[in-house]
Design an enzyme around this catalytic site. Structure first.
Site, short mmCIF file in Angstrom:
data_model
loop_
_atom_site.label_atom_id
_atom_site.label_comp_id
_atom_site.label_asym_id
_atom_site.label_seq_id
_atom_site.Cartn_x
_atom_site.Cartn_y
_atom_site.Cartn_z
N LYS A 68 0.83 -1.21 0.00
CA LYS A 68 0.00 0.00 0.00
C LYS A 68 0.87 1.26 0.00
O LYS A 68 0.61 2.21 -0.75
CB LYS A 68 -0.90 0.02 1.23
CG LYS A 68 -1.73 1.30 1.37
CD LYS A 68 -2.49 1.34 2.68
CE LYS A 68 -1.72 2.01 3.78
NZ LYS A 68 -1.78 3.48 3.71
N ASN A 69 1.88 1.28 0.84
CA ASN A 69 2.69 2.48 0.99
C ASN A 69 3.65 2.70 -0.18
O ASN A 69 4.35 3.71 -0.22
CB ASN A 69 3.48 2.43 2.30
CG ASN A 69 2.58 2.56 3.51
OD1 ASN A 69 1.50 3.12 3.44
ND2 ASN A 69 3.02 2.01 4.64
N ARG B 9 -5.52 9.63 3.31
CA ARG B 9 -4.63 10.39 4.17
C ARG B 9 -3.38 10.86 3.46
O ARG B 9 -2.93 11.99 3.65
CB ARG B 9 -4.23 9.54 5.40
CG ARG B 9 -3.22 10.21 6.29
CD ARG B 9 -2.64 9.25 7.31
NE ARG B 9 -1.97 8.11 6.71
CZ ARG B 9 -0.77 8.16 6.14
NH1 ARG B 9 -0.12 9.30 6.05
NH2 ARG B 9 -0.23 7.08 5.62
N CYS C 20 -6.56 8.45 8.95
CA CYS C 20 -6.53 7.99 10.34
C CYS C 20 -6.02 9.06 11.29
O CYS C 20 -5.06 9.76 10.99
CB CYS C 20 -5.64 6.76 10.47
SG CYS C 20 -6.35 5.29 9.72
N ARG D 267 0.03 15.01 11.54
CA ARG D 267 0.81 14.71 10.34
C ARG D 267 1.05 16.03 9.63
O ARG D 267 0.47 16.28 8.57
CB ARG D 267 0.07 13.72 9.44
CG ARG D 267 -0.05 12.32 10.03
CD ARG D 267 -0.87 11.44 9.10
NE ARG D 267 -1.02 10.10 9.65
CZ ARG D 267 -0.23 9.08 9.33
NH1 ARG D 267 0.77 9.26 8.51
NH2 ARG D 267 -0.44 7.89 9.85
N ILE E 136 2.25 18.94 7.30
CA ILE E 136 2.84 18.91 5.97
C ILE E 136 3.82 20.06 5.79
O ILE E 136 4.11 20.46 4.68
CB ILE E 136 1.75 18.93 4.88
CG1 ILE E 136 0.89 20.20 4.97
CG2 ILE E 136 0.88 17.68 4.97
CD1 ILE E 136 -0.05 20.35 3.78
N ASP E 137 4.33 20.57 6.93
CA ASP E 137 5.27 21.69 6.83
C ASP E 137 6.54 21.30 6.09
O ASP E 137 7.13 22.13 5.37
CB ASP E 137 5.60 22.25 8.22
CG ASP E 137 6.15 21.20 9.17
OD1 ASP E 137 5.73 20.04 9.06
OD2 ASP E 137 7.00 21.54 10.01
N LEU E 138 6.98 20.03 6.21
CA LEU E 138 8.16 19.59 5.47
C LEU E 138 7.91 19.62 3.97
O LEU E 138 8.79 19.98 3.18
CB LEU E 138 8.59 18.19 5.91
CG LEU E 138 9.13 18.04 7.34
CD1 LEU E 138 9.43 16.58 7.64
CD2 LEU E 138 10.37 18.88 7.55
N ASP F 135 4.27 1.16 11.77
CA ASP F 135 3.07 0.48 11.29
C ASP F 135 2.93 -0.93 11.85
O ASP F 135 1.85 -1.51 11.81
CB ASP F 135 3.06 0.42 9.76
CG ASP F 135 2.66 1.76 9.13
OD1 ASP F 135 2.23 2.65 9.87
OD2 ASP F 135 2.80 1.89 7.90
N ILE G 94 7.58 7.73 16.43
CA ILE G 94 7.19 8.34 15.16
C ILE G 94 5.92 9.20 15.31
O ILE G 94 5.93 10.37 14.99
CB ILE G 94 6.97 7.25 14.09
CG1 ILE G 94 8.19 6.33 14.01
CG2 ILE G 94 6.69 7.90 12.73
CD1 ILE G 94 9.49 7.00 13.64
N ARG H 155 -8.50 0.03 4.19
CA ARG H 155 -7.53 0.95 3.59
C ARG H 155 -6.21 0.26 3.28
O ARG H 155 -5.50 0.67 2.36
CB ARG H 155 -7.27 2.14 4.52
CG ARG H 155 -8.42 3.13 4.67
CD ARG H 155 -8.00 4.31 5.54
NE ARG H 155 -6.68 4.77 5.16
CZ ARG H 155 -5.64 4.86 6.00
NH1 ARG H 155 -5.76 4.52 7.26
NH2 ARG H 155 -4.47 5.29 5.56
#
Length: 436
Positions: free
Chosen positions: A23-24, A93, A117, A122, A124-126, A307, A329, A399
């Site tokens: 998936k990832n 996501r 999720c 999470r 998104i500044d990076l 995960d 994490i 998902r």
């Protein structure tokens, strides 16, 4: 209307299954298809709701996209959409991974904060900071982010404060057709990064060092379509290994890359599982009594994956002794703990640390999957629990796991999916009332 997963515990898992595509990995690869001039054919795509959402986004952007079994076909040659609807952003996501590809192709992008999720912030500044380094201008209005780079992206050096997988992927997608060269320092090293680079290089990109913490990209004028096979899902493999461990089972997982699950193999071996690795398979034989696993710390690859924390915690709940988890994490990734405790687990959480005292047995109960990996942990716990476990929140599990109930049945589990549960329950109540 909702589905439930019902598990009757106590069945020993035995047999062999093949592991789905990752998936990832497939999600960023599908995002990368938007950059190609010509048709991309992506094999080993798992049938997941997240993949369905990615295909919807590609169509929304103007691509021709279709699926035949585990193969997805994408033609983005005449697609120039630059915005993703809020509905689609919240459906998947990791939809922010489309940002780099959209901005690289069209010079602008419009999106909202991603959904999915609730396992912690999470930010998104990076991602945003990286796009600014490429020369993009960003504004925010009414919860929407607007990116503009009319003169195109320009190669740059980007030093990540944390080896974020998503940010590394977005930078690679933005850089492959940027003018000049780009370097990523402190890049994520996950196998999914290498898979994305392999796909892009097949399309004509020039990426070097993917899979290490220093990645270099030489910008090219354009990319072509290609054919690619997605790598196996290391988290799905870890999940089935955990399911075998709690049921004192013996399973063989085929079509995997054993090197990708080294950290999980190490932890489960510590619990007493006998694990044998071959070319593209791994076999696990569980002991009569599982031993404690000491301390499990989630870390960026090649460390123990975040995960896999929830599935392995379901195993630790049945180990003799104490296993301590430290989540490095995500700050809110213990939402499954209260549900495991409903099944009889003894787990105490303090900040980022979860102390798991093993119990002799779990007992079935009604529980709710709080997120994707938490849902898999509840299935694992239910497989070993006495009585019946009913798991709500199945949409989270959909998902990331393809046909998880069918796969477990193939291994001997007593597990089934009850569809349209609320509708059936309501109909049963009506019939009972009328009968009275």
């Amino acid at each position: 209307m909702k589905d439930l997963i019902e598990v009757a515990g106590g069945k020993r898992l035995w047999g062999e299954i093949s592991v789905q595509g990752a998936k990832n990995s497939v999600l960023p690869v599908l995002a990368a298809c938007y950059l190609a001039n010509g048709q991309c054919v992506i094999h080993n795509c798992p049938i997941l709701t997240d993949v369905d959402a990615a295909i919807k986004i590609l169509k929304y952007l103007g691509c021709k996209a279709s699926r035949q079994g585990h193969t997805v076909y994408v033609d983005a040659e005449n697609a120039y959409g630059y915005e993703i609807s809020e509905e689609l952003m919240h459906e998947m996501r990791s939809s922010v991974v489309f940002l780099g590809a959209i901005l690289a192709k069209t010079g602008k992008a419009e999106l909202s904060a991603p959904g999915g999720c609730d396992i912690g912030l999470r930010p998104i500044d990076l991602h945003i900071g990286a796009m600014e380094k490429f020369g993009a201008k960003i504004t925010e209005e009414h919860g929407r982010l607007y990116f503009e780079c009319p003169e195109g992206l320009k190669g740059t050096e980007i030093v990540l404060s944390f080896p974020s997988v998503g940010a590394t992927e977005n930078i690679m997608l933005a850089a492959v057709t940027a003018k000049g060269n780009t370097s990523i320092v402190n890049a994520a090293c996950e196998p999914e990064i290498s898979d994305l680079a392999d796909f892009l290089n097949r399309c004509g990109a020039k990426i070097h060092g993917a899979g290490s913490n220093a990645v270099f990209i030489e910008g090219v004028e354009k990319l072509s379509g290609c054919e690619h096979r997605v790598i196996p899902d290391r988290i799905a493999a870890a999940t089935y290994m955990c399911a075998a461990a709690v049921t004192k089972g013996q399973v063989v997982l085929k079509d995997i890359i054993p090197a990708h699950i080294g950290a999980v193999v190490s932890v489960l071996s510590e619990s007493g599982c006998d694990i044998a690795i071959r070319n593209h398979s791994v076999s696990l034989s569980a002991p009569p009594v599982l031993r404690k696993m000491g301390t499990v710390r989630t870390m960026p690859y090649p460390g123990f994956p975040t995960d896999a924390q929830a599935p392995v915690m379901a195993v630790a709940a049945l180990c003799s002794g104490t296993t301590v988890f430290t989540e490095n994490i995500f700050e809110n990734r213990y939402r499954h703990v209260s549900e495991l405790c409903r099944l009889g687990a003894n787990i105490k959480v303090e900040g980022r640390v979860a102390v798991t005292e093993g119990v002799k047995a779990l007992s079935g109960a009604a529980v709710t999957a709080p997120d994707l990996r938490g849902g898999s942990a509840l299935i694992i716990a239910g497989l070993s629990a006495g009585g019946t476990t009913k798991i709500d929140g199945v949409h989270h599990i959909d998902r990331g796991y393809e046909n998880i109930t069918d796969n477990l049945c193939q291994l001997g589990a007593d597990i089934k999916r009850i569809r349209d549960y609320e509708e059936r329950e309501c109909e049963t109540k009506k019939n009972t009332a009328s009968g009275a």
